[in-house]
Design a protein around this motif. Structure first.
Motif, mmCIF file in Angstrom:
data_model
loop_
_atom_site.group_PDB
_atom_site.id
_atom_site.type_symbol
_atom_site.label_atom_id
_atom_site.label_comp_id
_atom_site.label_asym_id
_atom_site.label_seq_id
_atom_site.Cartn_x
_atom_site.Cartn_y
_atom_site.Cartn_z
ATOM 1 N N LEU A 198 -15.553 6.477 5.127
ATOM 2 C CA LEU A 198 -14.870 5.212 4.877
ATOM 3 C C LEU A 198 -13.551 5.147 5.643
ATOM 4 O O LEU A 198 -13.210 4.115 6.232
ATOM 5 C CB LEU A 198 -14.631 5.047 3.377
ATOM 6 N N VAL A 199 -12.802 6.242 5.663
ATOM 7 C CA VAL A 199 -11.532 6.275 6.393
ATOM 8 C C VAL A 199 -11.769 6.046 7.878
ATOM 9 O O VAL A 199 -11.015 5.299 8.537
ATOM 10 C CB VAL A 199 -10.819 7.625 6.159
ATOM 11 N N GLU A 200 -12.800 6.652 8.441
ATOM 12 C CA GLU A 200 -13.109 6.468 9.864
ATOM 13 C C GLU A 200 -13.521 5.036 10.160
ATOM 14 O O GLU A 200 -13.135 4.464 11.193
ATOM 15 C CB GLU A 200 -14.215 7.436 10.277
ATOM 16 N N LEU A 201 -14.308 4.441 9.270
ATOM 17 C CA LEU A 201 -14.730 3.055 9.473
ATOM 18 C C LEU A 201 -13.534 2.107 9.469
ATOM 19 O O LEU A 201 -13.466 1.184 10.284
ATOM 20 C CB LEU A 201 -15.724 2.654 8.381
ATOM 21 N N ALA B 88 -6.472 -3.555 4.236
ATOM 22 C CA ALA B 88 -7.824 -3.061 3.962
ATOM 23 C C ALA B 88 -7.783 -1.682 3.316
ATOM 24 O O ALA B 88 -8.522 -1.399 2.365
ATOM 25 C CB ALA B 88 -8.636 -3.014 5.254
ATOM 26 N N ASP B 89 -6.928 -0.802 3.816
ATOM 27 C CA ASP B 89 -6.835 0.535 3.249
ATOM 28 C C ASP B 89 -6.314 0.477 1.820
ATOM 29 O O ASP B 89 -6.832 1.157 0.923
ATOM 30 C CB ASP B 89 -5.912 1.398 4.109
ATOM 31 N N GLY B 90 -5.305 -0.350 1.587
ATOM 32 C CA GLY B 90 -4.750 -0.486 0.238
ATOM 33 C C GLY B 90 -5.748 -1.074 -0.736
ATOM 34 O O GLY B 90 -5.850 -0.618 -1.886
ATOM 35 N N CYS B 91 -6.505 -2.083 -0.285
ATOM 36 C CA CYS B 91 -7.508 -2.699 -1.158
ATOM 37 C C CYS B 91 -8.645 -1.739 -1.463
ATOM 38 O O CYS B 91 -9.183 -1.730 -2.573
ATOM 39 C CB CYS B 91 -8.054 -3.970 -0.509
ATOM 40 N N SER B 92 -9.012 -0.914 -0.482
ATOM 41 C CA SER B 92 -10.067 0.073 -0.696
ATOM 42 C C SER B 92 -9.683 1.028 -1.824
ATOM 43 O O SER B 92 -10.455 1.254 -2.763
ATOM 44 C CB SER B 92 -10.299 0.863 0.596
ATOM 45 N N VAL B 93 -8.484 1.575 -1.746
ATOM 46 C CA VAL B 93 -8.013 2.512 -2.762
ATOM 47 C C VAL B 93 -7.887 1.822 -4.116
ATOM 48 O O VAL B 93 -8.338 2.342 -5.147
ATOM 49 C CB VAL B 93 -6.658 3.123 -2.343
#
Length: 202
Positions: free
Chosen positions: A3-6, A103-108
């Motif tokens: 997920l981090v790579e994507l 996007a990273d913040g929403c994912s977490v």
């Protein structure tokens, strides 16, 4: 890819879709209807006017009662607070750099929300160890105890949806937008059912 790579390799549209999809799945916690974020989805299509993005965000914030600055005491529920912060953090101007942070913040946040709504079912991580397990799972470096199948079904399903949305946009571009919306809609229905069960037990 993990997920981090994507997220690291996604373009501006893919990042915005990823963040919006996370937010869309969590809208039931704010009492929002299924169409409240639809104008933002439409804005991410090829014919969407990027200049209208900020105004559409403001409208969604008003409809969902989200203030620009959120304090813990503003809401009774931690999960709902996380959803409000997701929307409050959305950038007014669409750019790859700002969309990646969003996007990273929403994912977490979305994974944390699903963990909060299903703590008793979590088989592999306590409330204290979940952040570390979450980092490992998102990065694809989790040990056996931190794999998605060791987490609660709700968290594992949300992780799969996040990956699916990013893969769809990476592979199909704007043509993957409709399928990404379908993935998000499925997740929203699941969360709405969870919220309804929780309300009945309260």
């Amino acid at each position: 890819m993990s997920l981090v790579e994507l997220i690291a390799q996604a373009d501006e549209r893919g990042l915005a879709v990823s963040a919006l999809a996370c937010l869309d799945r969590c809208v039931p916690l704010l009492g929002g209807d299924d169409e409240v974020l639809r104008p933002l989805w439409a804005n991410l299509a090829d014919n969407g006017d990027t200049g209208e993005w900020g105004a559409l965000l403001d409208k969604a914030r008003v409809q969902l009662g989200v203030a620009d600055v959120m304090d813990a005491e503003d809401v009774e529920d931690e999960a709902a607070l996380l959803v409000r912060r997701m929307l409050a953090a959305a950038p007014a101007v669409r750019s790859a750099a700002e969309a990646r942070v969003w996007a990273d913040g929403c994912s977490v946040a979305s994974l944390q929300i699903h963990r909060l709504l299903d703590p008793a079912e979590d088989g592999g991580s306590s409330a204290e160890t979940f952040p570390q397990a979450l980092d490992a799972v998102r990065a694809g470096t989790a040990p056996v105890a931190g794999r998605p199948d060791a987490m609660s079904p709700l968290v594992a399903a949300e992780l799969r949806r996040q990956i699916a949305v990013l893969e769809l946009l990476a592979e199909h571009g704007s043509a993957g937008l409709r399928r990404a919306l379908e993935v998000s809609t499925e997740g929203r229905r699941v969360l709405r059912a969870v919220v309804s069960r929780r309300a009945r037990k309260a």
